[in-house]
Design a protein around this motif. Structure first.
Motif, PDB file in Angstrom:
ATOM      1  N   LYS A 174      -8.932  18.679  18.082  1.00 48.60           N
ATOM      2  CA  LYS A 174      -7.935  19.560  18.688  1.00 48.60           C
ATOM      3  C   LYS A 174      -6.690  18.811  19.163  1.00 48.60           C
ATOM      4  O   LYS A 174      -5.808  19.407  19.789  1.00 48.60           O
ATOM      5  CB  LYS A 174      -8.548  20.320  19.870  1.00 48.60           C
ATOM      6  N   LEU A 175      -6.601  17.521  18.868  1.00 46.21           N
ATOM      7  CA  LEU A 175      -5.493  16.706  19.353  1.00 46.21           C
ATOM      8  C   LEU A 175      -4.162  17.191  18.787  1.00 46.21           C
ATOM      9  O   LEU A 175      -4.016  17.369  17.579  1.00 46.21           O
ATOM     10  CB  LEU A 175      -5.717  15.238  18.980  1.00 46.21           C
ATOM     11  N   GLU A 176      -3.184  17.413  19.657  1.00 49.79           N
ATOM     12  CA  GLU A 176      -1.855  17.865  19.258  1.00 49.79           C
ATOM     13  C   GLU A 176      -0.779  16.825  19.543  1.00 49.79           C
ATOM     14  O   GLU A 176       0.289  16.865  18.937  1.00 49.79           O
ATOM     15  CB  GLU A 176      -1.506  19.160  20.004  1.00 49.79           C
ATOM     16  N   SER A 177      -1.045  15.900  20.466  1.00 47.16           N
ATOM     17  CA  SER A 177      -0.025  14.936  20.868  1.00 47.16           C
ATOM     18  C   SER A 177      -0.669  13.566  21.060  1.00 47.16           C
ATOM     19  O   SER A 177      -1.644  13.431  21.799  1.00 47.16           O
ATOM     20  CB  SER A 177       0.641  15.396  22.166  1.00 47.16           C
ATOM     21  N   LEU A 178      -0.108  12.551  20.394  1.00 49.63           N
ATOM     22  CA  LEU A 178      -0.587  11.176  20.506  1.00 49.63           C
ATOM     23  C   LEU A 178       0.602  10.275  20.816  1.00 49.63           C
ATOM     24  O   LEU A 178       1.542  10.176  20.034  1.00 49.63           O
ATOM     25  CB  LEU A 178      -1.261  10.730  19.208  1.00 49.63           C
ATOM     26  N   HIS A 179       0.579   9.616  21.976  1.00 49.54           N
ATOM     27  CA  HIS A 179       1.678   8.763  22.420  1.00 49.54           C
ATOM     28  C   HIS A 179       1.319   7.299  22.168  1.00 49.54           C
ATOM     29  O   HIS A 179       0.306   6.812  22.672  1.00 49.54           O
ATOM     30  CB  HIS A 179       1.949   8.975  23.914  1.00 49.54           C
ATOM     31  N   LEU A 180       2.170   6.602  21.388  1.00 51.26           N
ATOM     32  CA  LEU A 180       1.920   5.209  21.019  1.00 51.26           C
ATOM     33  C   LEU A 180       3.145   4.340  21.301  1.00 51.26           C
ATOM     34  O   LEU A 180       3.409   3.382  20.582  1.00 51.26           O
ATOM     35  CB  LEU A 180       1.530   5.115  19.541  1.00 51.26           C
ATOM     36  N   ASN A 181       3.862   4.633  22.357  1.00 51.72           N
ATOM     37  CA  ASN A 181       5.059   3.854  22.686  1.00 51.72           C
ATOM     38  C   ASN A 181       4.676   2.443  23.130  1.00 51.72           C
ATOM     39  O   ASN A 181       3.601   2.203  23.676  1.00 51.72           O
ATOM     40  CB  ASN A 181       5.839   4.538  23.813  1.00 51.72           C
ATOM     41  N   SER A 182       5.606   1.496  22.899  1.00 47.93           N
ATOM     42  CA  SER A 182       5.465   0.109  23.380  1.00 47.93           C
ATOM     43  C   SER A 182       4.202  -0.567  22.885  1.00 47.93           C
ATOM     44  O   SER A 182       3.547  -1.317  23.622  1.00 47.93           O
ATOM     45  CB  SER A 182       5.504   0.078  24.926  1.00 47.93           C
ATOM     46  N   ASN A 183       3.838  -0.300  21.624  1.00 45.24           N
ATOM     47  CA  ASN A 183       2.740  -1.016  20.984  1.00 45.24           C
ATOM     48  C   ASN A 183       3.299  -1.960  19.922  1.00 45.24           C
ATOM     49  O   ASN A 183       4.492  -2.252  19.926  1.00 45.24           O
ATOM     50  CB  ASN A 183       1.745  -0.019  20.382  1.00 45.24           C
ATOM     51  N   LEU A 184       2.453  -2.443  19.033  1.00 43.70           N
ATOM     52  CA  LEU A 184       2.873  -3.430  18.036  1.00 43.70           C
ATOM     53  C   LEU A 184       2.827  -2.871  16.625  1.00 43.70           C
ATOM     54  O   LEU A 184       2.694  -3.621  15.662  1.00 43.70           O
ATOM     55  CB  LEU A 184       1.965  -4.671  18.130  1.00 43.70           C
ATOM     56  N   GLY A 223       5.106  -1.726  14.754  1.00 44.06           N
ATOM     57  CA  GLY A 223       6.212  -2.103  13.886  1.00 44.06           C
ATOM     58  C   GLY A 223       6.097  -3.500  13.305  1.00 44.06           C
ATOM     59  O   GLY A 223       6.886  -3.887  12.442  1.00 44.06           O
ATOM     60  N   GLU A 224       5.121  -4.276  13.758  1.00 43.97           N
ATOM     61  CA  GLU A 224       4.995  -5.666  13.319  1.00 43.97           C
ATOM     62  C   GLU A 224       4.120  -5.830  12.090  1.00 43.97           C
ATOM     63  O   GLU A 224       4.029  -6.908  11.531  1.00 43.97           O
ATOM     64  CB  GLU A 224       4.438  -6.515  14.468  1.00 43.97           C
ATOM     65  N   THR A 225       3.418  -4.783  11.671  1.00 45.98           N
ATOM     66  CA  THR A 225       2.531  -4.873  10.518  1.00 45.98           C
ATOM     67  C   THR A 225       2.434  -3.512   9.848  1.00 45.98           C
ATOM     68  O   THR A 225       2.704  -2.484  10.474  1.00 45.98           O
ATOM     69  CB  THR A 225       1.124  -5.336  10.943  1.00 45.98           C
ATOM     70  N   LEU A 226       2.072  -3.524   8.578  1.00 44.79           N
ATOM     71  CA  LEU A 226       1.868  -2.283   7.837  1.00 44.79           C
ATOM     72  C   LEU A 226       0.397  -1.977   7.626  1.00 44.79           C
ATOM     73  O   LEU A 226       0.044  -1.101   6.830  1.00 44.79           O
ATOM     74  CB  LEU A 226       2.573  -2.370   6.470  1.00 44.79           C
ATOM     75  N   ASP A 227      -0.465  -2.676   8.360  1.00 42.09           N
ATOM     76  CA  ASP A 227      -1.908  -2.466   8.205  1.00 42.09           C
ATOM     77  C   ASP A 227      -2.267  -1.010   8.457  1.00 42.09           C
ATOM     78  O   ASP A 227      -1.992  -0.447   9.524  1.00 42.09           O
ATOM     79  CB  ASP A 227      -2.692  -3.339   9.198  1.00 42.09           C
ATOM     80  N   GLY A 228      -2.886  -0.394   7.466  1.00 38.38           N
ATOM     81  CA  GLY A 228      -3.371   0.968   7.594  1.00 38.38           C
ATOM     82  C   GLY A 228      -2.330   2.039   7.390  1.00 38.38           C
ATOM     83  O   GLY A 228      -2.659   3.232   7.370  1.00 38.38           O
ATOM     84  N   LEU A 229      -1.050   1.656   7.222  1.00 40.13           N
ATOM     85  CA  LEU A 229       0.003   2.664   7.105  1.00 40.13           C
ATOM     86  C   LEU A 229      -0.123   3.447   5.810  1.00 40.13           C
ATOM     87  O   LEU A 229       0.013   4.677   5.807  1.00 40.13           O
ATOM     88  CB  LEU A 229       1.380   2.013   7.188  1.00 40.13           C
ATOM     89  N   ALA A 230      -0.401   2.768   4.701  1.00 45.10           N
ATOM     90  CA  ALA A 230      -0.532   3.464   3.417  1.00 45.10           C
ATOM     91  C   ALA A 230      -1.703   4.442   3.442  1.00 45.10           C
ATOM     92  O   ALA A 230      -1.591   5.570   2.960  1.00 45.10           O
ATOM     93  CB  ALA A 230      -0.711   2.437   2.289  1.00 45.10           C
ATOM     94  N   ALA A 231      -2.822   4.002   4.025  1.00 43.80           N
ATOM     95  CA  ALA A 231      -3.992   4.883   4.104  1.00 43.80           C
ATOM     96  C   ALA A 231      -3.703   6.096   4.977  1.00 43.80           C
ATOM     97  O   ALA A 231      -4.107   7.220   4.657  1.00 43.80           O
ATOM     98  CB  ALA A 231      -5.190   4.110   4.656  1.00 43.80           C
ATOM     99  N   ALA A 232      -2.983   5.886   6.073  1.00 40.00           N
ATOM    100  CA  ALA A 232      -2.646   6.998   6.954  1.00 40.00           C
ATOM    101  C   ALA A 232      -1.712   7.976   6.256  1.00 40.00           C
ATOM    102  O   ALA A 232      -1.843   9.199   6.410  1.00 40.00           O
ATOM    103  CB  ALA A 232      -2.010   6.465   8.232  1.00 40.00           C
ATOM    104  N   ALA A 233      -0.755   7.455   5.479  1.00 37.75           N
ATOM    105  CA  ALA A 233       0.191   8.310   4.777  1.00 37.75           C
ATOM    106  C   ALA A 233      -0.492   9.100   3.663  1.00 37.75           C
ATOM    107  O   ALA A 233      -0.110  10.246   3.375  1.00 37.75           O
ATOM    108  CB  ALA A 233       1.331   7.476   4.205  1.00 37.75           C
ATOM    109  N   ALA A 234      -1.497   8.511   3.043  1.00 36.91           N
ATOM    110  CA  ALA A 234      -2.176   9.174   1.932  1.00 36.91           C
ATOM    111  C   ALA A 234      -3.228  10.176   2.400  1.00 36.91           C
ATOM    112  O   ALA A 234      -3.701  11.003   1.611  1.00 36.91           O
ATOM    113  CB  ALA A 234      -2.849   8.125   1.030  1.00 36.91           C
ATOM    114  N   ASP A 235      -3.580  10.129   3.652  1.00 33.84           N
ATOM    115  CA  ASP A 235      -4.610  11.027   4.177  1.00 33.84           C
ATOM    116  C   ASP A 235      -4.042  12.436   4.304  1.00 33.84           C
ATOM    117  O   ASP A 235      -3.081  12.683   5.047  1.00 33.84           O
ATOM    118  CB  ASP A 235      -5.090  10.534   5.543  1.00 33.84           C
ATOM    119  N   GLU A 236      -4.599  13.379   3.564  1.00 35.41           N
ATOM    120  CA  GLU A 236      -4.123  14.752   3.579  1.00 35.41           C
ATOM    121  C   GLU A 236      -5.039  15.685   4.356  1.00 35.41           C
ATOM    122  O   GLU A 236      -4.977  16.907   4.205  1.00 35.41           O
ATOM    123  CB  GLU A 236      -3.980  15.262   2.131  1.00 35.41           C
TER     124      GLU A 236
END
Length: 299
Positions: free
Chosen positions: A269-279, A281-294
Motif C-alpha cells: 500500500k506504499l504511496e510515498s517513499l522519501h530517499l533524500n540525502s542518500n548515495l 547518485g553515486e552508483t547505478l546498482d539496481g537501477l536497470a532492474a528497477a526500471a525494467a520492473d513493471e
C-alpha cells in the motif's frame, strides 16, 4: 586508569559530573512538572473535599429500610486533574527527563489522556519499548508519536512485549478499562534512534502499532534501506506494517536502487517513499532492474 567504562560509536559519548545528572522520572511526574501550574475552573467546590456520589440502600437489624451515602474522598482534586488532562490534544515532553511509565508517584487512581492526538518524546531517556507501549495505552486516540533521537534498546522478534518496569501487580491498581487496548498511532517518527529492522519486525509481530501508516526512519544508518524479505520455499511472505503508506529513509547512506523494488514488494500500500540525502547518485546498482520492473504499484 586502564579501565573501560563504556563503549559507544564515535561522537556519541561524554563524561558528566555526578552533581549535574538528572535521573529519569515517570510520565506522571514529567507531565506534572511541565503542565500542572495553571488553575482550572472548579468542577467540585474546594470546600467539599468529600462529596456524596452514590447511596447504598440496606435493611438494618430491626428490619428498617435505610440508605448510606458513599463519599468520594478527594473528588475535587481528581476532577481538577482529569478535567485538565482531558483538555490535552497535543503534548510535548521532548528533552525532559521522562524515562518510564511507572511509578504513579504524583496522583493515584485511574487516569488517561483521552483526547490526545499528538505527542513528542524526542531526546528523552526512555530505553524500553515496553514503556513506550504503556504510555500509548494512556492515550487511546493518539495518532502521532515522535521518538526522534531516543536510544531505545533493540528487540528480537518472538512474542509480546514484557510489562514495563514498575508495573503494578496488585489488582487494585489495574486499569478500569477491561477491553483489549489497540494503539491507533498512524505516524511514528524514529529519526536518529539507531533503530534496526529487526526491532521494527519485533514491534510489528507484537502488534504494538497495528494502524501505522507513516514511518519516519531518517538518519539511522540503514544502508540497505529495506532488507530483502523474499521468503524461502517453506516460508510465508513477510509484509510488516500492512497499512503503511509513507516511508521516510532520508540520510541512511543507501546506494542500491533495488530499494525501490523492495519497498513496493514489502509494503503493497506504499504511496510515498522519501530517499533524500542518500548515495543513490553515486552508483547505478539496481537501477536497470528497477526500471525494467513493471509490477503494478501505488508508489
Amino acid at each position: 586508569q586502564g579501565s573501560r567504562l563504556f563503549t559507544c560509536p564515535q561522537g556519541y559519548g561524554s563524561f558528566v559530573k555526578v552533581e549535574k545528572i538528572e535521573l529519569g522520572v515517570s510520565v506522571q511526574r514529567a507531565i506534572a512538572s511541565k503542565y500542572f501550574e495553571g488553575v482550572l475552573p472548579a468542577a467540585a467546590t474546594k470546600s467539599k473535599r468529600e462529596e456524596c456520589v452514590d447511596a447504598v440502600e440496606y435493611v438494618d437489624s430491626k428490619g428498617r429500610e435505610k440508605a448510606m451515602a458513599v463519599d468520594f474522598v478527594g473528588r475535587y482534586g481528581i476532577e481538577q486533574r482529569q478535567q485538565r488532562l482531558e483538555g490535552f490534544v497535543e503534548i510535548a515532553l521532548a528533552e525532559t527527563n521522562l524515562q518510564t511509565r511507572y511509578p504513579e508517584d504524583v496522583w493515584e487512581g485511574d487516569w488517561s489522556l483521552p483526547n490526545l492526538k499528538s505527542m513528542w518524546l524526542d531526546k528523552t531517556p526512555i530505553t524500553d519499548w515496553a514503556d513506550v507501549a504503556a504510555i500509548c495505552e494512556l492515550c487511546p486516540n493518539l495518532e502521532w508519536l515522535s521518538l526522534a533521537k531516543v536510544r531505545l534498546a533493540p528487540l528480537v522478534p518472538g512474542g509480546p512485549l514484557q510489562p514495563p518496569r514498575g508495573y503494578p501487580v496488585d489488582v487494585t491498581h489495574s486499569r478500569l478499562v477491561l477491553q483489549p487496548f489497540v494503539c491507533r498511532v498512524r505516524t511514528l517518527v524514529l529519526n536518529g534512534t539507531r533503530v534496526t529492522w529487526e526491532t521494527l519486525l519485533a514491534l510489528d509481530a507484537a502488534s504494538v502499532f497495528p494502524c501505522l501508516e507513516n514511518l519516519h526512519l531518517a538518519h539511522n544508518q540503514l544502508t540497505e534501506g529495506i532488507p530483502d524479505f523474499t521468503p524461502g520455499p517453506d516460508q510465508a511472505p513477510c509484509q510488516p506494517f500492512p497499512h503503511l503508506r509513507s516511508l521516510v529513509l532520508d540520510g541512511n547512506g543507501i546506494s542500491d536502487w533495488r530499494v525501490l523494488q523492495r519497498a513496493c514488494s514489502t509494503f503493497p500500500k506504499l504511496e510515498s517513499l522519501h530517499l533524500n540525502s542518500n548515495l543513490l547518485g553515486e552508483t547505478l546498482d539496481g537501477l536497470a532492474a528497477a526500471a525494467a520492473d513493471e509490477t503494478p504499484r501505488r508508489l
